[in-house]
Every structure is written in structure tokens, then in C-alpha cells.
Design a protein around this motif. Structure first.
Motif, PDB file in Angstrom:
ATOM      1  N   SER A 303      -8.085   4.794  -0.069  1.00 29.60           N
ATOM      2  CA  SER A 303      -9.501   4.800   0.318  1.00 29.60           C
ATOM      3  C   SER A 303      -9.919   3.385   0.708  1.00 29.60           C
ATOM      4  N   SER A 306      -8.011  -0.214   1.182  1.00 30.96           N
ATOM      5  CA  SER A 306      -6.617   0.177   0.936  1.00 30.96           C
ATOM      6  C   SER A 306      -6.142   1.177   1.987  1.00 30.96           C
ATOM      7  N   SER A 350      -3.775   1.259  -3.886  1.00 34.05           N
ATOM      8  CA  SER A 350      -5.065   1.082  -4.565  1.00 34.05           C
ATOM      9  C   SER A 350      -5.123  -0.271  -5.253  1.00 34.05           C
ATOM     10  N   SER A 403     -13.070  -6.147  -0.809  1.00 38.47           N
ATOM     11  CA  SER A 403     -11.675  -6.503  -1.065  1.00 38.47           C
ATOM     12  C   SER A 403     -11.140  -7.469  -0.007  1.00 38.47           C
ATOM     13  N   GLU A 491     -20.172  -3.780   4.672  1.00 38.21           N
ATOM     14  CA  GLU A 491     -20.280  -3.777   3.214  1.00 38.21           C
ATOM     15  C   GLU A 491     -21.217  -4.852   2.692  1.00 38.21           C
TER      16      GLU A 491
END
Ligand code: G6P
Length: 611
Positions: A303, A306, A350, A403, A491
Motif C-alpha cells: 500500500s 510501499s 511494508s 515515507s 500527503e
């Protein structure tokens, strides 16, 4: 998706809870609450961040027992009332919860018929009433009541419960959502991860599903399952240090994590190849190497960021090892009746190792007898435990919600996996293998070089920070990088952004291009260079503002672009690891300039433990 911390011992629980909640805020930050017991039970809850809760409490509280929670709302909007802890009707039992009680509506109706009254819109409150119901009607202990209640519950939970009737203990239990027990000297802890515990002890137990742990103020503890079977604890020593989870002088975790990439990448690849001897050995692959190299299909599930790494993994494995790869969103895969059998390999990627959809997709793959492999950052996390084999990415704790370093580490590991398979299958010429391994060795230094352009990237950010939309284009290996660049911007800066394969622009997004539209073009690929040049010309013809990421020495695209960021030359399969870095920095600076909360963007959470 919600953070839990709890303390029982001889010291004051309040600072442990507050500091712990701040360390857990990456999991959710729309409201927070604590319950502290010092002869009588006091509960404080507040919409907003942990600091809002702290500000709402006049002076430091005292109590040697306490539980705390930071929330990411699922059922019931973020407000003071829906914030945890939740209280039983008789005011004696207090509970915090991470997860979703799926059958909460049925349970609630049954409890209402029995006279229970509810104060909030949450699924969690049902659980504390259910425990109360079992406890009072059967006149049993809190532990027995929790066991019975959890047998009735469908869904995911990590809970911590305290009752004024049994004031010397706290109980924690989990299923699907994580819960760690910390073993101190005459003090005990529960937390969603080890971060809040680290300062006090490095001895922890990661609870398994359907286990219920009882911790006491004298340091005693025991674990049973929800059917009352005794569990032998598996005590682990943490390798984490506090230093690893501090900002280390950076303004934000995200910036620290971007700048850590030369080091984290070195950690990810260390010992897994030799650039001179020319071998690649990804430990986790070895056990299944024959099966994986002979499979007719690898399926990658993941998701968010990732998933973007997974897309690049598809390019890598198909290009280098010639094994067919499908990449799926975990959330789609788990519900779409996929064709999968015992010969297939399912790779879950993940960072957290606990994303609920990826875990469920893995369960499905296991049920269909596929071999499962995890590429996971958090050591000991659920995905690393349930997969047949796997590789850790070794990027260290990633705390910024967006991330960054985890992504480049995932790419490094995927590259080595593809090369390992390619050697096994004989699909890569030795000279090309040697070239890629030699370039792999230079990557950490090249990342440092890209980071030196931080000020330049900051300037570009200042030029486009007021845009309302942005388009990211890339081809081949750099198409998923375009998706990742757009995701980063969305984001944390809340600017609408889309990533697109450069040539597909003509089939839609070109209609959006005008002088207000920044178009970020990743144009480092040699293979499709002339085609990208044409794409850039098409954008310029429509007055779009072009920001290009090019290889050092580029002339043509440089001339056509409004702003240029150069990255060092690197072979195409390795190029995403470099080309994504300017995009991370661009999103970061834009978000800071727009006054956004970079590490805790609105509505997001780092670890998505609910569907
Ligand atoms: C959330 C995070 C993302 C992350 C995604 C998948 O949306 O905010 O940064 O990429 O979950 O998480 P995972 O831990 O499975 O990589």
C-alpha cells in the motif's frame, strides 16, 4: 492508527504517559487522553494533539498507574467525547483501544437492551461495557471478564484496561493490532510499539494475537490467551536506542530521514553482495531460491509508498530476472478473488509490517498455499512474523508520516533480490551484473551528492509553492517515481498532484496544462530520452512550467526547462533511488513554506492498522 501507552510501578505515571504519547503520535493525532489512578481515577481527554491535552491539564498529575491513548478516528468524529479512554457505566473500568470492533453495532444493541447507556459514537465504548457486563453479572475478575468479552468480539484490537476494583494491575490484550509489554525493575509498561518504553527498559514481549497479559505494580506479570491457556513469554532485548528515535537537531523527522539516506541505504545493502567478487546473496531468498526462480508468477502486494516500491520491483524483477510479476494494492487483492496457487510467490512490502490490508492479503495468499515473502522495515512486526521468509530493509525507525528512507531501502533490497534471482536463472550477463554491483556500491555517496542540492531544491520549492495542482511525469523505471513524487506532495502540502507515465499525458492530463501548472519531469532515462524530450516540448507548447530532474551533463531537456535539478549518472535500474530524493526534498520544502505540519499531516497516520 492509534497509539497506546500504560504504566504501573512506583514512579509517577503522568510524565511516562505524556512522553510516551508524543512518541506514538505518528500513529494518530486527532485526539488524546489519559486515565491516572491515585486512590481515585481521573480521566482527561481532548480533541487535538497530545500538547493540546497537556495544555488542558492545569498541573502535573500524580498517580502510579496510568493509561494513555492518541487517536486516529475510525468510528465517531474526533472530539473530546469520542477520545479515549472510555469508561464503563459504573465508572470503575477504563479502557483504551487501537483497532476496529466490527460487530460493535450488534453488541451495542444487546447491551442497550440490558440497560447500558453509551456516551460516545465509538466502537470502543461497546467493549468496555461488554467487559463490565460480564464482570458484574458473573461476579468474576477483570481478567476473566476480558477473556469472555474478547471471545465475542469480531475485529482488530489492542486494548489496555484498568479497574478500580483491582487497583494493583493493568491488563492488555491484542488481536491484529500491535501491543508490546515492557519489563522494567519494579515497573511495567504496555505500548503500541517499543518507542515509549525504550527510556526505561530494553526488555520487551511482543504479544501475539488473542493473548491477554496481566501486569502488576510489583513487577509481576503473566500471559494467558483468551481461552485461559497459559502462555510462555518470549522476552526480547531491543536493539533500538533513544538516539535513533530523536530528531537529532533537524527541524522535522522527515528532513532527518531524508538526510539519513546515505547511511540507511548502506545498512540495507550491507553484506548482501560483493562488488569485486561479483556475488549477490539475499539471505531470506536462499531457502526458497529454486521455487522462486522457477515460479510462473510473483505477486507483490503493498500500500501507499510501499506499493510504488512494488511497481519498481516489477520493472526490476521482470527486466533482470525475467520472472512475471504482478503488483497489487493489498486492499484490492484481498477482496477480488485473485488467481493464485501453491506455485506462486507473494511478496509483501511494508515499512511498518502491520498494515491491516497487507496482513489480510497475506493471509489470503497463505490460505491458497502460496509461498509468502516479506520486505519489511520494522523488526519483529506482524508481517515479518507471518511470512515464510523475508528480508528486513534495515532503514531504522521511520517516524515522519511521509515515507522516505524506507522507500529507498525497499528499492535497494528489491534490486538485490532481482539480481540474486537473475544470477540464479542466468538471465544477466556477468559484465552487466558487475557494473550494477559496482554502481550499487557508489549509491550512498551519490545520494549525499544529490542532498548537496538541498538549497537549490528549496529555491525551486519557493517558486511553485503556491500552485494548486502539480503533475509528475516519468517513464520506465521512473514512472513509479513520478507517482511517489506526487504522493509526497499531496500527503504533506495538500496540493493536488498526479503522477503519470510521460507518454500517457496526451491521453488526459495535457488538458490541464497551462502557465499555472508545474510539471515535474523525471528525465534521467537514457532509453526513452528522445521521447521525453518530445513530452517536454509538448508541455512547453502549452506554457506549462517544467521542473526537470536530469542526469548531470544533460543539454536538451535543460534548455527546455524552467528549473533543472541534476543528479549523477547511474544505471537505469538503480536510478529511482537517486531520482526520488529531489522529489522528497521538493515536497518537504513546499510543505514547510505552506505552514503545514510535515511530520503529522492531516488525516493521515503512519501505520494503518485498520481497513
Ligand atoms: C500509510 C503511510 C504511508 C505508507 C502506507 C503503507 O499510508 O502513511 O507512508 O506508505 O501506509 O504502509 P506500510 O507500513 O505497509 O509500508
Amino acid at each position: 492508527m492509534c497509539g497506546i501507552v500504560a504504566y504501573i510501578g512506583n514512579e509517577n505515571a503522568y510524565p511516562v504517559l505524556m512522553e510516551g504519547l508524543k512518541r506514538l503520535e505518528y500513529r494518530g493525532y486527532d485526539s488524546a487522553g489519559i486515565a491516572i489512578s491515585n486512590e481515585n481515577l481521573k480521566i482527561y481527554k481532548k480533541k487535538g494533539k497530545v500538547t493540546d491535552l497537556e495544555d488542558s491539564i492545569d498541573s502535573e498529575l500524580f498517580g502510579k498507574i496510568g493509561i494513555g491513548h492518541t487517536r486516529w478516528a475510525t468510528h465517531g468524529e474526533p472530539n473530546d467525547n469520542n477520545a479515549h479512554p472510555h469508561l464503563s457505566g459504573d465508572g470503575k473500568i477504563v479502557l483504551v483501544h487501537n483497532g476496529i470492533i466490527e460487530n460493535h453495532e450488534t453488541l451495542k444493541q444487546a447491551l442497550i437492551k440490558l440497560g447500558h447507556k453509551f456516551q460516545s459514537d465509538t466502537d470502543t465504548e461497546v467493549l468496555v461495557h461488554l467487559i463490565e457486563e460480564y464482570k458484574t453479572t458473573n461476579n468474576i475478575s477483570l481478567e476473566d471478564a476480558i477473556q469472555l468479552a474478547l471471545q465475542k468480539v469480531i475485529g482488530a484490537y489492542a486494548i489496555v484496561v484498568y479497574s478500580t476494583d483491582e487497583p494493583d494491575l493493568i491488563i492488555g490484550a491484542k488481536k491484529s493490532s500491535p501491543l508490546v509489554l515492557g519489563l522494567g525493575d519494579d515497573e511495567m509498561f504496555f505500548a503500541s510499539d517499543a518507542f515509549p518504553i525504550l527510556k526505561y527498559t530494553n526488555k520487551v514481549i511482543y504479544l501475539e494475537d488473542e493473548q491477554v497479559a496481566v501486569i502488576k505494580s510489583n513487577g509481576d506479570y503473566y500471559i494467558r490467551d483468551i481461552y485461559n491457556n497459559i502462555v510462555n513469554p518470549n522476552i526480547k532485548e531491543l536493539a533500538l536506542t533513544l538516539e535513533l528515535i530523536e530528531k537529532a537537531g533537524y527541524e522535522h523527522y522527515m528532513l532527518k530521514e531524508i538526510f539519513q539516506q546515505p547511511t540507511t541505504l548502506t545498512e540495507s545493502i550491507r553484506g548482501r553482495y560483493h562488488p569485486v567478487e561479483g556475488w549477490v546473496m539475499v539471505g531470506g531468498l536462499q531457502k526458497y531460491i529454486k521455487k522462486i526462480s522457477n515460479t510462473d508468477k510473483i505477486i507483490i502486494i503493498s500500500s501507499g509508498t510501499s506499493w510504488h516500491a512494488g511497481l519498481i520491483g516489477e520493472y526490476l524483477i521482470e527486466d533482470l530476472a525475467r520472472i512475471p510479476v504482478e503488483v497489487e494494492y493489498s486492499s484490492e487483492f484481498r477482496y477480488r478473488n485473485p488467481i493464485i496457487n501453491e506455485n506462486n510467490i507473494v511478496i509483501a512490502i511494508s515499512q511498518s509490517g502491520e498494515t491491516a490490508d497487507t496482513l489480510a492479503a497475506l493471509e489470503l495468499a497463505k490460505a491458497k498455499s502460496a509461498t509468502t515473502y516479506g520486505i519489511v522495515n520494522v523488526v519483529g512486526s506482524a508481517i515479518s512474523r507471518i511470512t515464510d521468509s523475508g528480508s528486513y530493509t534495515h532503514a531504522g525507525p521511520e517516524i515522519g508520516v511521509a515515507s522516505t528512507k524506507a522507500f529507498t531501502s525497499q528499492l535497494a533490497v528489491l534490486t538485490l533480490i532481482a539480481l540474486h534471482l537473475a544470477v540464479e536463472k542466468g538471465t544477466i550477463p556477468r559484465s552487466y551484473l558487475m557494473q550494477l554491483l559496482a554502481e550499487m556500491e557508489t549509491l550512498p555517496d551519490l545520494i549525499s551528492k544529490v542532498l548537496e542540492d538541498n538549497d537549490k531544491i528549496k529555491f525551486v520549492a519557493s517558486e511553485i509553492k503556491d500552485s494548486t495542482n502539480a503533475l509528475y511525469l516519468g517513464r520506465g523505471y521512473n514512472f513509479p517515481v513520478a507517482l511517489e513524487g506526487a504522493l509526497k506532495l499531496k500527503e504533506i502540502s495538500y496540493i493536488h498532484a498526479e503522477g503519470y507515465p510521460a507518454a500517457e499525458m496526451k491521453h488526459g492530463p495535457i488538458a490541464l496544462i497551462d502557465e499555472n501548472m508545474p510539471v515535474i519531469v523525471i528525465a534521467t532515462n537514457k532509453s526513452a530520452y528522445s521521447k521525453i524530450v518530445s513530452n517536454v516540448q509538448e508541455i512547453k507548447a502549452r506554457k506549462g512550467k517544467v521542473i526537470s530532474i536530469v542526469t548531470e551533463g544533460d543539454k536538451k531537456i535543460k534548455e527546455l526547462s524552467d528549473y533543472v535539478i541534476e543528479i549523477p549518472y547511474i544505471a537505469e535500474p538503480l536510478s529511482p533511488i537517486l531520482s526520488v530524493i529531489p522529489l522528497q526534498l521538493l515536497a518537504y520544502h513546499i510543505a514547510v513554506m505552506r505552514g503545514c505540519n510535515v511530520d503529522q499531516p492531516r488525516n493521515l497516520a503512519k501505520s494503518v492498522t485498520v481497513e
